[in-house]
Design an enzyme around this catalytic site. Structure first.
Site, PDB file in Angstrom:
ATOM      1  N   ILE B  54      25.621  50.443  22.240  1.00 50.70           N
ATOM      2  CA  ILE B  54      27.017  50.082  21.875  1.00 50.70           C
ATOM      3  C   ILE B  54      27.915  51.267  21.836  1.00 50.70           C
ATOM      4  O   ILE B  54      28.748  50.880  22.541  1.00 50.70           O
ATOM      5  CB  ILE B  54      26.881  49.386  20.568  1.00 50.70           C
ATOM      6  CG1 ILE B  54      25.819  48.753  20.109  1.00 50.70           C
ATOM      7  CG2 ILE B  54      28.641  49.396  19.795  1.00 50.70           C
ATOM      8  CD1 ILE B  54      25.916  47.956  19.041  1.00 50.70           C
ATOM      9  N   SER B  55      27.393  52.366  21.487  1.00 49.67           N
ATOM     10  CA  SER B  55      28.780  53.555  20.840  1.00 49.67           C
ATOM     11  C   SER B  55      28.407  54.437  20.903  1.00 49.67           C
ATOM     12  O   SER B  55      27.584  55.076  20.752  1.00 49.67           O
ATOM     13  CB  SER B  55      29.966  52.908  20.576  1.00 49.67           C
ATOM     14  OG  SER B  55      29.540  53.230  18.878  1.00 49.67           O
ATOM     15  N   SER B  56      29.503  55.262  21.102  1.00 45.52           N
ATOM     16  CA  SER B  56      28.610  56.316  20.327  1.00 45.52           C
ATOM     17  C   SER B  56      30.722  57.489  19.986  1.00 45.52           C
ATOM     18  O   SER B  56      31.337  56.842  20.281  1.00 45.52           O
ATOM     19  CB  SER B  56      28.564  57.255  21.881  1.00 45.52           C
ATOM     20  OG  SER B  56      29.488  58.327  22.836  1.00 45.52           O
ATOM     21  N   GLY B  57      30.391  58.203  19.357  1.00 45.94           N
ATOM     22  CA  GLY B  57      30.978  59.457  18.665  1.00 45.94           C
ATOM     23  C   GLY B  57      30.476  60.996  18.412  1.00 45.94           C
ATOM     24  O   GLY B  57      29.740  61.276  18.773  1.00 45.94           O
ATOM     25  N   GLY B  60      27.420  60.432  16.197  1.00 44.36           N
ATOM     26  CA  GLY B  60      26.172  60.473  17.056  1.00 44.36           C
ATOM     27  C   GLY B  60      25.642  59.030  18.406  1.00 44.36           C
ATOM     28  O   GLY B  60      27.046  58.706  18.753  1.00 44.36           O
ATOM     29  N   ARG B  61      25.229  58.182  18.030  1.00 42.86           N
ATOM     30  CA  ARG B  61      24.903  56.944  18.934  1.00 42.86           C
ATOM     31  C   ARG B  61      24.639  55.984  18.180  1.00 42.86           C
ATOM     32  O   ARG B  61      24.357  55.606  16.851  1.00 42.86           O
ATOM     33  CB  ARG B  61      24.178  57.224  20.206  1.00 42.86           C
ATOM     34  CG  ARG B  61      24.938  57.991  21.188  1.00 42.86           C
ATOM     35  CD  ARG B  61      23.297  58.509  22.470  1.00 42.86           C
ATOM     36  NE  ARG B  61      23.969  59.257  23.281  1.00 42.86           N
ATOM     37  CZ  ARG B  61      23.496  60.188  23.344  1.00 42.86           C
ATOM     38  NH1 ARG B  61      23.028  60.571  22.525  1.00 42.86           N
ATOM     39  NH2 ARG B  61      23.761  61.129  23.959  1.00 42.86           N
ATOM     40  N   LYS B  90      22.338  53.445  13.702  1.00 40.95           N
ATOM     41  CA  LYS B  90      22.949  54.762  13.584  1.00 40.95           C
ATOM     42  C   LYS B  90      22.195  55.315  14.006  1.00 40.95           C
ATOM     43  O   LYS B  90      21.766  55.682  13.202  1.00 40.95           O
ATOM     44  CB  LYS B  90      24.043  54.627  13.167  1.00 40.95           C
ATOM     45  CG  LYS B  90      24.996  56.148  13.141  1.00 40.95           C
ATOM     46  CD  LYS B  90      26.456  55.642  11.804  1.00 40.95           C
ATOM     47  CE  LYS B  90      27.225  56.207  12.532  1.00 40.95           C
ATOM     48  NZ  LYS B  90      28.783  56.186  11.161  1.00 40.95           N
ATOM     49  N   ASP B 192      39.234  56.215   7.135  1.00 43.27           N
ATOM     50  CA  ASP B 192      39.612  55.763   8.067  1.00 43.27           C
ATOM     51  C   ASP B 192      39.259  54.079   8.042  1.00 43.27           C
ATOM     52  O   ASP B 192      38.343  54.337   9.687  1.00 43.27           O
ATOM     53  CB  ASP B 192      38.234  57.087   8.496  1.00 43.27           C
ATOM     54  CG  ASP B 192      38.227  57.107  10.267  1.00 43.27           C
ATOM     55  OD1 ASP B 192      39.772  56.914  10.448  1.00 43.27           O
ATOM     56  OD2 ASP B 192      36.961  56.760  10.986  1.00 43.27           O
TER      57      ASP B 192
END
Lengths: 353, 468
Positions: B54-57, B60-61, B90, B192
């Protein structure tokens, strides 16, 4: 008081009746009977005094907060519900609990720093390797099922301080604070809600105060601690023996509404290993103490508060007893004998380093 | 949302992960008696099928996954089993990645998210199914949410700008506030909040996500500022934080709610400042540009309206902002304000009437039908969320009782504070599914022991429009 202690994982999953606690431990001991028999450890409370001192040893050079030590001790209590003390490198575990608690209490230390400090403090038992600490962190978190937030009695004590009817003095608050710190050596963090522990500590503090004053063991609590209670040392009750001597005397003279003093006495005497009303090393004028307490409006107020607040008096009395009995066994504490027992076990089991 | 580097590497990595897991399990058999070595009790690979990425940041992923049904025969044909639960897993990455992953200690943000998510539970909070510690990584298994606000806002700008229906905005906002009220009641500040962190399920339920920065604020006693210096994506950062507030309060989340409300209305961030990077001395810089963007619309904060203003650490900076504003009008802002923002220019000291202009422009552009408009009550709510003084800013609790949420439709709930908990209710708009990237050499096969691709759901789970 914390609005959500009541829905917390601490209350749901980590608070046990004494019977349940015994059951859990009996089962664990049954599964590990051989190891435990081969490597007998002193009374768990003495072990905890030792472990607390190890935490404080780390805390000496790493900036820490009182609550961080308290949280680390609760983590250890929880861990030992599923792992016998003999099965783990207690030094490594202690350093890990400190490291993890520093993060959950929002005053984080870097793992390298904690590992280096632990290595320096206990070179025989702690590898310099950061990854061992990291691995132990996984063990700890996993056994606690990631439930890392711990509720402490300090906040409740501060709330009691605000209670106008109790009129607690700074001396009493200081004593109560130390008693709360000591409660982490007992099972109270696993059996009692934080507010109950705060009340127990307050009650004992009020009972102990005249004796402490007479014996000159009263350590003034600094203004700082009350204003910013999280700073300052993780202090223990001082002059335990003298205070113990006064306790049963006081209890005998106390008229507790709905709960006759005899019951308290019974509870008090029934469980202690050594009789606590024996004259102790430090001479204390009992009669003076009794008189002081009888006159004490404060104690009457407190008893009124206890009855009116609807707390479980039964549980409170048991908790009070648990503290008294801790102070009693504390006199047998020898750092060396705990240390030796641990060393022998770690070495023979190959758990060192 | 960022794309994966290459999906192959993910596949490889997961495979490696699983192999390591097996080796470790084998090793642990020898050392079973010892409490010093870690073996996970649950294996991610044995319990879940990874559908895609889905996504990473920085943390992590995130992967999309489906639970394997332990009772069903893995060789049974697709579709024969009951619909399976979807999850977003996550994975917190270890500090170093590669062949020789070591335990390096979990990050503060992982610890926060783990400890808060196990403690909290609310319909408007993303639901945590479990946490698995395996192979030196933390896997947090969340319920899968098909949408998020960033994606929904984006969808309304494509191919042309179409306003988000007012009822939908109202429902989103109410649910968001409801979740936030729960957090604040439980002494948690999110810190956030931004559109990307507000999830929406396919049934229209709003879930606040990403508690990686959240923390308890009643926890004593040392300054909440210590530890992590910079919090909240800059566009959603409140003026009190920008002016150097040392203590976080729930009011910073409420400011962010205001920003999200404005963004739902106008489909673009209302205060889109440029971040001033930290200098080499590691001092936290004053975010001049961001503060300027706020002042542009709201006017300057004034001491008579904000008691503590003059005591704010960056207050002198604010003074310099005044000078440069009056000295060379527009000089601060190299780009001319957009048409949406024009109302704010020159709004220096006029008590937020700049906001009113902004709001009215916004509604005009959206051309809501008169009976389906956020109306003046929406403006009231927005301006109370954009209160400069954090002590006066609307709280989540008061916001939930705001007139904006009073139901005016005919029916049993007319006149009550009554908002649907399905933000898609009565709407025809179809929102695209979350993008999930899958690969031909899919992650499941081979790498995850004892599994076949049989359980993989059909194409309906893939985004309707294939990735760019």
């Amino acid at each position: 008081m914390a609005a959500n202690y009541w829905t917390s994982t601490q209350r749901k999953y980590w608070t046990f009746t004494p019977e349940k606690l015994t059951e859990v431990r009996d089962e664990l001991e049954g599964q590990n009977a051989k190891v435990i028999e081969q490597h007998p450890y002193p009374d768990p409370r003495l072990m905890f005094i030792f472990l607390r001192d190890r935490l404080l040893q780390l805390a000496k050079r790493l900036q820490f907060r009182q609550q961080c030590v308290a949280t680390a001790l609760v983590y250890l209590h929880r861990y030992f519900l599923s792992t016998p003390m003999q099965n783990v490198n207690l030094y490594l575990l202690t350093a890990t609990a400190f490291y993890l608690a520093s993060k959950t209490e929002e005053s984080p230390h870097h793992i390298r720093l904690v590992a280096a400090e632990a290595r320096q403090a206990w070179p025989e038992f702690v590898p310099g390797d950061v990854s061992r600490l990291g691995e132990m962190e996984f063990c700890l978190i996993s056994e606690m099922r990631s439930q890392l937030i711990v509720w402490h009695p300090y906040r409740s004590l501060i709330a009691l301080k605000e209670n106008q009817e109790l009129k607690l003095s700074n001396d009493e608050l200081g004593l109560a604070w130390s008693i709360i710190n000591d409660s982490y050596m007992t099972d109270l963090p696993l059996t009692s809600p934080p507010h109950l522990i705060a009340i127990i500590a307050m009650f004992l503090a009020v009972v102990f105060l005249p004796t402490a004053k007479a014996a000159g063991t009263l350590r003034p609590i600094s203004h700082d601690t009350l204003a910013n209670p999280d700073s300052g040392p993780f202090s223990s009750l001082v002059g335990r023996q003298a205070l113990l001597g006064s306790f049963s005397t006081v209890m005998g003279n106390l008229q507790m509404p709905n709960h006759p003093a005899s019951q308290i006495n019974q509870a008090t005497n029934g469980k202690t290993r050594a009789p606590i009303d024996e004259p102790n090393s430090q001479p204390v004028d009992k009669e003076k103490t009794v008189a002081a307490i009888k006159e004490s409006e404060k104690l009457q107020n407190i008893i009124k508060f206890l009855v009116e607040s609807g707390i479980e008096l039964e549980q409170m009395i048991e908790g009070t007893q648990e503290m008294i009995s801790l102070y009693d066994i504390w006199e047998q504490y020898s750092e060396k004998s705990v240390k030796d027992a641990i060393s022998r076990c770690l070495k023979s089991r190959g758990l060192d380093s | 949302m960022s794309r994966p580097g290459t999906s192959l590497s993910i596949a490889q990595q997961l495979r490696k992960t699983t192999q390591l897991g097996l080796e470790e399990a084998a090793r642990s058999l020898d050392k079973k008696h010892v409490g010093n070595n870690y073996t996970s009790k649950v294996k991610i690979g044995q319990k879940y099928n990874i559908i895609g990425f889905i996504s990473s940041g920085t943390y992590g992923r995130v992967y999309k996954a489906v639970e394997k049904n332990p009772r069903s025969d893995p060789s049974s044909p697709v579709g024969s089993a009951a619909p399976k639960e979807l999850y977003a897993i996550k994975k917190f990455k270890p500090e170093k990645e590669g062949d020789n992953v070591q335990y390096t200690g979990l990050s503060q943000s992982a610890i926060r998210e783990m400890s808060l998510c196990t403690e909290l539970s609310h319909p408007n909070l993303v639901h945590l199914a479990e946490i698995v510690l395996e192979d030196k990584c933390v896997f947090m298994v969340f319920e899968y949410c098909e949408h998020d606000l960033l994606q929904i806002i984006h969808h309304h700008t494509q191919p042309t700008r179409r306003p988000i229906p007012a009822t939908m905005i109202k429902s989103i906002l109410f649910q968001l506030l409801n979740g936030l009220y729960y957090l604040h009641q439980n002494w948690v500040i999110h810190r956030d909040l931004k559109p990307a962190n507000i999830m929406v399920t396919s049934s229209g339920h709003v879930r606040i996500g990403d508690l990686g920065l959240a923390r308890l604020f009643h926890k004593p006693l040392s300054s909440l500022y210590s530890g992590d210096k910079v919090v909240v994506t800059i566009w959603y950062r409140s003026p009190d934080l920008l002016l150097g507030a040392r203590h976080y309060t729930p009011a910073i989340d409420m400011w962010a709610v205001g920003c999200i409300f404005a963004e739902l209305l106008s489909l673009r961030p209302i205060f889109k400042g440029e971040e001033t990077k930290m200098d080499s001395k590691k001092t936290v810089p004053f975010q001049r540009n961001q503060m300027g963007k706020i002042v542009e619309i709201l006017g300057l904060p004034r001491r008579e309206n904000w008691k503590g203003l003059a005591d704010m650490p960056e207050y002198p900076q604010l003074q310099s902002l005044v000078v440069s504003r009056s000295g060379m009008p527009g000089g601060l802002y190299p780009n001319p304000p957009t048409s949406m923002n024009r109302g704010g220019s020159g709004g220096g000291a006029n008590n937020g009437s700049g906001l009113e202009t902004w709001y009215n422009n916004c509604l005009r552009h959206a051309s809501y039908p008169p009976d389906k408009s956020p109306g003046q009550r929406g403006f009231q709510l927005l301006s109370e969320l954009f209160e400069y003084d954090p002590d006066k800013r609307l709280t989540a609790e008061r916001a939930l009782h705001h007139e904006y949420f009073r139901n005016t439709d005919e029916g049993p709930h007319k006149g009550e504070i009554w908002v649907s908990n399905n933000c898609f209710e009565g709407l025809d708009e179809v929102y695209p599914h979350r993008r999930v990237s899958t690969e031909t050499n899919d992650i499941g096969t081979g790498s995850l022991p004892g599994t076949k691709r049989g359980g993989l759901p059909d194409d309906s789970l893939l985004p309707a429009a294939k990735r760019r």
